[in-house]
Scaffold this motif. Sequence first.
Motif, mmCIF file in Angstrom:
data_model
loop_
_atom_site.group_PDB
_atom_site.id
_atom_site.type_symbol
_atom_site.label_atom_id
_atom_site.label_comp_id
_atom_site.label_asym_id
_atom_site.label_seq_id
_atom_site.Cartn_x
_atom_site.Cartn_y
_atom_site.Cartn_z
ATOM 1 N N ASP A 109 0.815 -1.219 0.000
ATOM 2 C CA ASP A 109 0.000 0.000 0.000
ATOM 3 C C ASP A 109 0.844 1.262 0.000
ATOM 4 O OD1 ASP A 109 -1.984 -1.753 0.295
ATOM 5 O OD2 ASP A 109 -2.491 -1.263 2.367
ATOM 6 N N ALA A 110 2.141 1.116 0.158
ATOM 7 C CA ALA A 110 3.032 2.269 0.297
ATOM 8 C C ALA A 110 2.530 3.241 1.355
ATOM 9 C CB ALA A 110 3.237 2.969 -1.031
ATOM 10 N N THR A 111 2.168 2.733 2.500
ATOM 11 C CA THR A 111 1.713 3.625 3.569
ATOM 12 C C THR A 111 2.826 3.883 4.588
ATOM 13 O OG1 THR A 111 0.593 1.645 4.307
ATOM 14 C CG2 THR A 111 -0.792 3.517 3.736
ATOM 15 N N PHE A 112 3.774 3.003 4.658
ATOM 16 C CA PHE A 112 4.853 3.233 5.624
ATOM 17 C C PHE A 112 6.095 2.492 5.187
ATOM 18 C CE2 PHE A 112 1.579 0.260 7.086
ATOM 19 C CZ PHE A 112 2.276 -0.928 7.108
ATOM 20 N N ARG A 113 7.221 3.004 5.642
ATOM 21 C CA ARG A 113 8.477 2.336 5.324
ATOM 22 C C ARG A 113 9.499 2.629 6.411
ATOM 23 N NH1 ARG A 113 10.276 6.719 0.899
ATOM 24 N NH2 ARG A 113 9.037 5.602 -0.622
ATOM 25 N N TYR A 231 -4.263 3.451 16.347
ATOM 26 C CA TYR A 231 -5.651 3.367 15.878
ATOM 27 C C TYR A 231 -5.938 4.482 14.870
ATOM 28 C CZ TYR A 231 -10.729 3.344 15.958
ATOM 29 O OH TYR A 231 -12.046 3.304 15.584
ATOM 30 N N GLU A 232 -5.509 5.709 15.219
ATOM 31 C CA GLU A 232 -5.784 6.850 14.335
ATOM 32 C C GLU A 232 -5.097 6.724 12.993
ATOM 33 O OE1 GLU A 232 -5.227 10.867 15.964
ATOM 34 O OE2 GLU A 232 -5.735 9.958 17.892
ATOM 35 N N VAL A 233 -3.888 6.189 13.001
ATOM 36 C CA VAL A 233 -3.179 6.016 11.737
ATOM 37 C C VAL A 233 -3.853 4.914 10.928
ATOM 38 C CG1 VAL A 233 -0.891 5.587 10.721
ATOM 39 C CG2 VAL A 233 -1.066 6.732 12.876
ATOM 40 N N GLY A 234 -4.736 4.214 11.575
ATOM 41 C CA GLY A 234 -5.480 3.181 10.878
ATOM 42 C C GLY A 234 -4.770 1.838 10.879
ATOM 43 N N PHE A 235 -3.802 1.708 11.764
ATOM 44 C CA PHE A 235 -3.025 0.473 11.783
ATOM 45 C C PHE A 235 -3.556 -0.565 12.742
ATOM 46 C CE2 PHE A 235 0.918 2.904 10.316
ATOM 47 C CZ PHE A 235 0.673 2.576 9.007
ATOM 48 N N THR A 236 -4.388 -0.117 13.645
ATOM 49 C CA THR A 236 -4.932 -1.103 14.563
ATOM 50 C C THR A 236 -6.432 -0.889 14.666
ATOM 51 O OG1 THR A 236 -4.592 -2.173 16.686
ATOM 52 C CG2 THR A 236 -4.569 0.202 16.709
ATOM 53 N N GLY A 237 -7.138 -1.967 14.772
ATOM 54 C CA GLY A 237 -8.596 -1.860 14.816
ATOM 55 C C GLY A 237 -9.100 -1.971 16.235
ATOM 56 N N LEU A 238 -10.382 -1.771 16.354
ATOM 57 C CA LEU A 238 -11.013 -1.867 17.658
ATOM 58 C C LEU A 238 -11.637 -3.253 17.774
ATOM 59 C CD1 LEU A 238 -11.668 -0.094 20.093
ATOM 60 C CD2 LEU A 238 -13.749 0.627 18.913
ATOM 61 N N PRO A 239 -11.188 -4.048 18.736
ATOM 62 C CA PRO A 239 -11.775 -5.378 18.862
ATOM 63 C C PRO A 239 -13.268 -5.284 19.166
ATOM 64 C CG PRO A 239 -9.880 -5.122 20.317
ATOM 65 C CD PRO A 239 -10.178 -3.772 19.762
ATOM 66 N N ALA A 240 -13.994 -6.281 18.731
ATOM 67 C CA ALA A 240 -15.428 -6.313 19.050
ATOM 68 C C ALA A 240 -15.567 -6.333 20.565
ATOM 69 C CB ALA A 240 -16.044 -7.576 18.456
ATOM 70 N N LEU A 326 14.187 2.346 15.744
ATOM 71 C CA LEU A 326 14.193 2.254 14.276
ATOM 72 C C LEU A 326 12.780 2.583 13.793
ATOM 73 C CD1 LEU A 326 15.372 1.642 11.556
ATOM 74 C CD2 LEU A 326 15.269 -0.784 12.042
ATOM 75 N N PRO A 327 12.547 3.877 13.536
ATOM 76 C CA PRO A 327 11.170 4.311 13.227
ATOM 77 C C PRO A 327 10.708 3.976 11.814
ATOM 78 C CG PRO A 327 12.672 6.190 13.242
ATOM 79 C CD PRO A 327 13.501 4.981 13.523
ATOM 80 N N PHE A 328 9.426 4.066 11.615
ATOM 81 C CA PHE A 328 8.834 4.023 10.271
ATOM 82 C C PHE A 328 8.451 5.434 9.862
ATOM 83 C CE2 PHE A 328 6.614 -0.322 11.005
ATOM 84 C CZ PHE A 328 7.755 -0.991 10.575
ATOM 85 N N THR A 329 8.558 5.708 8.578
ATOM 86 C CA THR A 329 7.940 6.909 8.036
ATOM 87 C C THR A 329 6.516 6.530 7.661
ATOM 88 O OG1 THR A 329 10.015 7.680 7.144
ATOM 89 C CG2 THR A 329 8.037 8.582 6.147
ATOM 90 N N VAL A 330 5.550 7.361 8.065
ATOM 91 C CA VAL A 330 4.162 7.117 7.659
ATOM 92 C C VAL A 330 3.900 7.996 6.447
ATOM 93 C CG1 VAL A 330 1.739 7.217 8.352
ATOM 94 C CG2 VAL A 330 3.501 6.720 10.048
ATOM 95 N N LEU A 331 3.540 7.383 5.337
ATOM 96 C CA LEU A 331 3.341 8.145 4.105
ATOM 97 C C LEU A 331 1.872 8.526 3.957
ATOM 98 C CD1 LEU A 331 5.430 5.737 1.884
ATOM 99 C CD2 LEU A 331 6.195 7.920 2.784
ATOM 100 N N ASN A 332 1.644 9.661 3.380
ATOM 101 C CA ASN A 332 0.284 10.104 3.030
ATOM 102 C C ASN A 332 -0.694 10.120 4.188
ATOM 103 O OD1 ASN A 332 1.286 9.988 0.415
ATOM 104 N ND2 ASN A 332 0.711 7.811 0.249
ATOM 105 N N ARG A 337 3.621 11.738 10.634
ATOM 106 C CA ARG A 337 4.658 11.458 9.626
ATOM 107 C C ARG A 337 5.545 10.287 10.018
ATOM 108 N NH1 ARG A 337 7.813 16.693 8.477
ATOM 109 N NH2 ARG A 337 8.865 15.270 7.070
ATOM 110 N N GLU A 338 5.515 9.962 11.307
ATOM 111 C CA GLU A 338 6.430 8.912 11.754
ATOM 112 C C GLU A 338 5.786 8.036 12.817
ATOM 113 O OE1 GLU A 338 10.920 9.472 11.759
ATOM 114 O OE2 GLU A 338 10.472 9.476 13.912
ATOM 115 N N LEU A 339 6.179 6.786 12.803
ATOM 116 C CA LEU A 339 5.757 5.857 13.845
ATOM 117 C C LEU A 339 7.036 5.471 14.593
ATOM 118 C CD1 LEU A 339 2.935 4.693 14.331
ATOM 119 C CD2 LEU A 339 3.576 2.725 12.937
ATOM 120 N N GLY A 340 7.063 5.751 15.883
ATOM 121 C CA GLY A 340 8.281 5.438 16.642
ATOM 122 C C GLY A 340 8.265 3.976 17.070
#
Length: 449
Positions: A109-113, A231-240, A326-332, A337-340
Amino acid sequence: MSQDPEQAKKLEALLKMLAISKGDTSKLTQPQRKQFEEYKFWKTQPVSRFDDKVDDEGPINSSQRSEDVPDEPLPLLDEFQWCTVDLTDPEQLDDVFILLNENYVEDQDATFRFNYSREFFNWSLKGPGWRKDWHVGVRTKQSGRLVAFISAVPATLRVRNKLIKSVEINFLCIHKKLRAKRLTPILIKEVTRRVNKQDIWQALYTAGVVLPSPTATCRYAHRPLNWSKLYEVGFTGLPANASKTQMIAKYTLPKETDTAGLRPMEEKDVDKVFELLNKYQSRFDLIQVFTKEEFKHVFLSSKNVVYSYVVENNGIITDFVSFYSLPFTVLNNPNYRELGIGYLFYYASDADFEYPDRFHPEGSSKLRKRLNRLISDVCIKARDLKMDVFNAMSCQDNSLFLDDLKFGPGDGFLNFYLFNYKVRPIAGGLRKDNSFDTEKRSSVGVVML
Ligand SMILES: CCCCCCCCCCCCCC(=O)SCCNC(=O)CCNC(=O)[C@H](O)C(C)(C)COP(=O)(O)OP(=O)(O)OC[C@H]1O[C@@H](n2cnc3c(N)ncnc32)[C@H](O)[C@@H]1OP(=O)(O)O
């Protein structure tokens, strides 16, 4: 955990990303592997077969001599050329981190690297005894662009009771456009040639992919530090059946650390901590043996990459713990902008030193208690450094605290390999069902980047 399919996909992608630091993400879930004979390259190398029964541990081929090692690399296709990447030259250092940042990780998805920094490479590739010619690259002849890289750094290993002069191989990377062209075997042969020239015949390396044959297999574990950001970056969901508030509460750590005497490690602590770490490491079957100079480089030389702490009370250092960033860059993403990301590194504790048997129930229970507090504190330190997730593996004594401290098991596995050395399997901290083995724990004491 149930979530909408889009979120589930993203979460899966994140977990894979977190686990990737190594290897082909599509193959991370364990034991897919080919038959030995199908490994066209690896079956020609001095590595164990999957079904080898090892009686005597030691070198597979010990008859080679450095004088007989060819002076020249294997030829490459016409449009490419070999190079030695000079990491003391800022431009060449940039070439490596651009190659790795753009190609080390598959993210469809080119969302992070990954966001490797110059400092990270200076720290990990330029320790004592580093050699320029062990930073091997391939460039295009026409533009000079770096399209492939592999590195070796010197390391003394101890495998059970034997010391091995060796190298660690890391950062193998081929530009996405040059994949599946069998360049990997050529790169590996070239780094092997350059290392053999120095009369070194063994290597340690790790990969997510299964190759012949893992000495140990560990599993990744992830501890959310900033659940709402994930959650906000959309990387984790909310369990039922859970609310955001509940999730935040679940992962909220105390405001302050709990261990009295916990403070950053300083130069003056080196002798004591070096001794403590050596003593602690003696319990494991696969370790890297640091010289004092290496120890200082690894734990004190890089302020923004590795963080080292000690616990000192009344002049006695009882514990040591470190992690790296070793962080990730969050794209778009409009907000972030970054995930630590923090990775648990080496640690040591004297909590069970009075018990000669590592598995003594009382000693184990003391260690478990001590590590629970120490690693919880380290998570707090990482959170205060704005890290969003804290990763650990099932190696060392980590199984004692992973579940207790809410590290979720990842779907990534990391295999440890020895080149030209046969060895009986070493415990990776996992039970048969791949849960964390709190009793047997792991006998892997080396932490690879
Ligand atoms: C004494 C000194 C010895 C020194 C050397 C010790 C050995 C060091 C070993 C290296 C330790 C590295 C430690 C790290 O850095 S692990 C990190 C690896 N890097 C990445 O995952 C980054 C993203 N991926 C890539 O850049 C490429 O996909 C790579 C380069 C991984 C493969 O590129 P590609 O997909 O274009 O493949 P190919 O057509 O060129 O080549 C296919 C052959 O390569 C075998 N392959 C695939 N992946 C790996 C892997 N991770 N280790 C070893 N071998 C691997 C594969 O089984 C097949 O061989 P065989 O199945 O036919 O036999």
